[in-house]
Design a protein around this motif. Sequence first.
Motif, PDB file in Angstrom:
ATOM      1  N   UNK A 197       0.826  -1.213   0.000  1.00  0.00           N
ATOM      2  CA  UNK A 197       0.000   0.000   0.000  1.00  0.00           C
ATOM      3  C   UNK A 197       0.858   1.260   0.000  1.00  0.00           C
ATOM      4  N   UNK A 198       1.948   1.234   0.764  1.00  0.00           N
ATOM      5  CA  UNK A 198       2.834   2.405   0.818  1.00  0.00           C
ATOM      6  C   UNK A 198       3.457   2.659  -0.555  1.00  0.00           C
ATOM      7  N   UNK A 199       3.870   1.603  -1.233  1.00  0.00           N
ATOM      8  CA  UNK A 199       4.416   1.730  -2.586  1.00  0.00           C
ATOM      9  C   UNK A 199       3.343   2.252  -3.537  1.00  0.00           C
ATOM     10  N   UNK A 200       2.123   1.766  -3.376  1.00  0.00           N
ATOM     11  CA  UNK A 200       1.020   2.204  -4.242  1.00  0.00           C
ATOM     12  C   UNK A 200       0.775   3.706  -4.101  1.00  0.00           C
ATOM     13  N   UNK A 201       0.894   4.226  -2.881  1.00  0.00           N
ATOM     14  CA  UNK A 201       0.676   5.662  -2.669  1.00  0.00           C
ATOM     15  C   UNK A 201       1.734   6.508  -3.367  1.00  0.00           C
ATOM     16  N   UNK A 202       2.867   5.920  -3.644  1.00  0.00           N
ATOM     17  CA  UNK A 202       3.934   6.651  -4.335  1.00  0.00           C
ATOM     18  C   UNK A 202       3.746   6.639  -5.848  1.00  0.00           C
ATOM     19  N   UNK A 203       3.182   5.556  -6.403  1.00  0.00           N
ATOM     20  CA  UNK A 203       3.135   5.413  -7.863  1.00  0.00           C
ATOM     21  C   UNK A 203       1.758   5.657  -8.472  1.00  0.00           C
ATOM     22  N   UNK A 204       0.688   5.573  -7.678  1.00  0.00           N
ATOM     23  CA  UNK A 204      -0.646   5.764  -8.238  1.00  0.00           C
ATOM     24  C   UNK A 204      -0.852   7.207  -8.690  1.00  0.00           C
ATOM     25  N   UNK A 205      -1.838   7.395  -9.565  1.00  0.00           N
ATOM     26  CA  UNK A 205      -2.208   8.735 -10.006  1.00  0.00           C
ATOM     27  C   UNK A 205      -2.797   9.532  -8.844  1.00  0.00           C
ATOM     28  N   UNK A 206      -2.919  10.837  -9.038  1.00  0.00           N
ATOM     29  CA  UNK A 206      -3.282  11.745  -7.936  1.00  0.00           C
ATOM     30  C   UNK A 206      -4.597  11.381  -7.255  1.00  0.00           C
ATOM     31  N   UNK A 207      -5.656  11.122  -8.018  1.00  0.00           N
ATOM     32  CA  UNK A 207      -6.964  10.854  -7.409  1.00  0.00           C
ATOM     33  C   UNK A 207      -6.932   9.577  -6.565  1.00  0.00           C
ATOM     34  N   UNK A 208      -6.313   8.527  -7.099  1.00  0.00           N
ATOM     35  CA  UNK A 208      -6.217   7.275  -6.346  1.00  0.00           C
ATOM     36  C   UNK A 208      -5.347   7.459  -5.101  1.00  0.00           C
ATOM     37  N   UNK A 209      -4.297   8.234  -5.256  1.00  0.00           N
ATOM     38  CA  UNK A 209      -3.399   8.507  -4.137  1.00  0.00           C
ATOM     39  C   UNK A 209      -4.146   9.238  -3.013  1.00  0.00           C
ATOM     40  N   UNK A 210      -4.937  10.256  -3.376  1.00  0.00           N
ATOM     41  CA  UNK A 210      -5.691  11.010  -2.378  1.00  0.00           C
ATOM     42  C   UNK A 210      -6.751  10.136  -1.699  1.00  0.00           C
ATOM     43  N   UNK A 211      -7.356   9.250  -2.463  1.00  0.00           N
ATOM     44  CA  UNK A 211      -8.343   8.344  -1.861  1.00  0.00           C
ATOM     45  C   UNK A 211      -7.672   7.442  -0.829  1.00  0.00           C
ATOM     46  N   UNK A 212      -6.453   7.004  -1.100  1.00  0.00           N
ATOM     47  CA  UNK A 212      -5.722   6.173  -0.141  1.00  0.00           C
ATOM     48  C   UNK A 212      -5.325   6.992   1.082  1.00  0.00           C
ATOM     49  N   UNK A 213      -4.932   8.255   0.874  1.00  0.00           N
ATOM     50  CA  UNK A 213      -4.637   9.137   2.012  1.00  0.00           C
ATOM     51  C   UNK A 213      -5.872   9.286   2.897  1.00  0.00           C
ATOM     52  N   UNK A 214      -7.049   9.411   2.269  1.00  0.00           N
ATOM     53  CA  UNK A 214      -8.290   9.521   3.046  1.00  0.00           C
ATOM     54  C   UNK A 214      -8.517   8.274   3.895  1.00  0.00           C
ATOM     55  N   UNK A 215      -8.191   7.131   3.341  1.00  0.00           N
ATOM     56  CA  UNK A 215      -8.320   5.883   4.100  1.00  0.00           C
ATOM     57  C   UNK A 215      -7.326   5.858   5.269  1.00  0.00           C
ATOM     58  N   UNK A 216      -6.133   6.372   5.047  1.00  0.00           N
ATOM     59  CA  UNK A 216      -5.152   6.447   6.138  1.00  0.00           C
ATOM     60  C   UNK A 216      -5.699   7.308   7.272  1.00  0.00           C
ATOM     61  N   UNK A 217      -6.262   8.462   6.934  1.00  0.00           N
ATOM     62  CA  UNK A 217      -6.820   9.352   7.959  1.00  0.00           C
ATOM     63  C   UNK A 217      -7.968   8.673   8.709  1.00  0.00           C
ATOM     64  N   UNK A 218      -8.798   7.939   7.975  1.00  0.00           N
ATOM     65  CA  UNK A 218      -9.947   7.281   8.592  1.00  0.00           C
ATOM     66  C   UNK A 218      -9.508   6.187   9.569  1.00  0.00           C
ATOM     67  N   UNK A 219      -8.476   5.437   9.185  1.00  0.00           N
ATOM     68  CA  UNK A 219      -8.029   4.305  10.005  1.00  0.00           C
ATOM     69  C   UNK A 219      -6.797   4.631  10.863  1.00  0.00           C
ATOM     70  N   UNK A 220      -6.395   5.886  10.897  1.00  0.00           N
ATOM     71  CA  UNK A 220      -5.115   6.248  11.528  1.00  0.00           C
ATOM     72  C   UNK A 220      -4.993   5.774  12.972  1.00  0.00           C
ATOM     73  N   UNK A 221      -6.028   5.947  13.774  1.00  0.00           N
ATOM     74  CA  UNK A 221      -5.938   5.560  15.182  1.00  0.00           C
ATOM     75  C   UNK A 221      -5.784   4.048  15.328  1.00  0.00           C
ATOM     76  N   UNK A 222      -6.516   3.296  14.548  1.00  0.00           N
ATOM     77  CA  UNK A 222      -6.423   1.835  14.624  1.00  0.00           C
ATOM     78  C   UNK A 222      -5.074   1.345  14.094  1.00  0.00           C
ATOM     79  N   UNK A 223      -4.568   2.021  13.072  1.00  0.00           N
ATOM     80  CA  UNK A 223      -3.239   1.677  12.564  1.00  0.00           C
ATOM     81  C   UNK A 223      -2.169   1.966  13.616  1.00  0.00           C
ATOM     82  N   UNK A 224      -2.258   3.164  14.215  1.00  0.00           N
ATOM     83  CA  UNK A 224      -1.229   3.606  15.162  1.00  0.00           C
ATOM     84  C   UNK A 224      -1.108   2.676  16.357  1.00  0.00           C
ATOM     85  N   UNK A 225      -2.194   2.029  16.717  1.00  0.00           N
ATOM     86  CA  UNK A 225      -2.204   1.203  17.933  1.00  0.00           C
ATOM     87  C   UNK A 225      -1.965  -0.277  17.647  1.00  0.00           C
TER      88      UNK A 225
END
Length: 323
Positions: A123-151
């Motif tokens: 997923x981290x590699x995908x965020x680097x190579x995907x086009x802008x819209x797909x990249x931003x959608x993945x960033x939105x998912x990171x923000x949504x799941x950030x607390x669960x990821x962090x823990x």
Amino acid sequence: MAPMSHNNPFSMPTLFDALERIRLSEETSARLSKLYNLMTSEECVSQFREIISKEDDPEALPKLVSLLTSDSDYFMEVVRNKHGSKRVQMLLGISDDVDALFYESILRRFLDIMTDKYACHVAIRAMLVFDTMEKFMMYNHVLYYALRMACTQYGCIALNEVITDVGDPRYRKLLVDFVACNAVCLSNDPSGNFVVQHVLTLNDSRCTHNVAIGLFGHCVDLSFKKYGSYIVEKLLEAEESMDVVVVELLDCEGDRLARLARNEIGNFVVLKALRVTHAVDRSGLFGDLVRKLMPIRHLLVRSHGSNIAKFLESCSLTTRRSD
């Protein structure tokens, strides 16, 4: 005798349909098994490179990825594998069609992928190579799941990598603001504290100040804990947050400061506070801290706080010489 109906489970057409489905299922299972070996076996690396480099069959790679992403559980098994993760990363960015298939599969199991030791790198590699819209959608998912990821053990590492690598300054600001807003929760979590430590190394004065404000009233409690003390020491090292920690130390009531200074972990925080305030002569905070500690110096001599006692003694000697 009435003719057999197609609705009859024992009719010839129904039986032929069932046999055909079994045959197709067996063929698919065999193909999936073969593909799994190709993607995950250490011995198949040269074969894998040969397949993805074929230029005479442009449809080969999309077909391979289509099968690879046809089932989310199967895809997860591949990317959770060390070699599988690396080979999927090699396939990212080759073509828009291939990336589209991976994009859907990654979003479908985003949290599972981002909290796995090997899958997260896909997923981290995908965020680097995907086009802008797909990249931003993945960033939105990171923000949504950030607390669960962090823990989680590996999710916190993935989140730190995203914070470091995120290309858009708006999303980076949102991520560090998330950490500051959840600083107390994260600092007290065995995994989340690594995220707080990470953002304090970014040399972002606004973020550091916000984390310090979020932790005010909790710094002493954190100083008794191994990883929590690392966070407090980082706050003491930064000009934007030093005062917040020292003021909380000065506000300690009863024997709380003495217990912290004698604690096997907390003594490092108190000593750090003395050293950094002495180095910058910060608004009289150093003198206030010395006066607060001097009456309990004798309690520190034969404890984990012995270095604090030595520091206080050296301050006392310097003061007497100057007089």
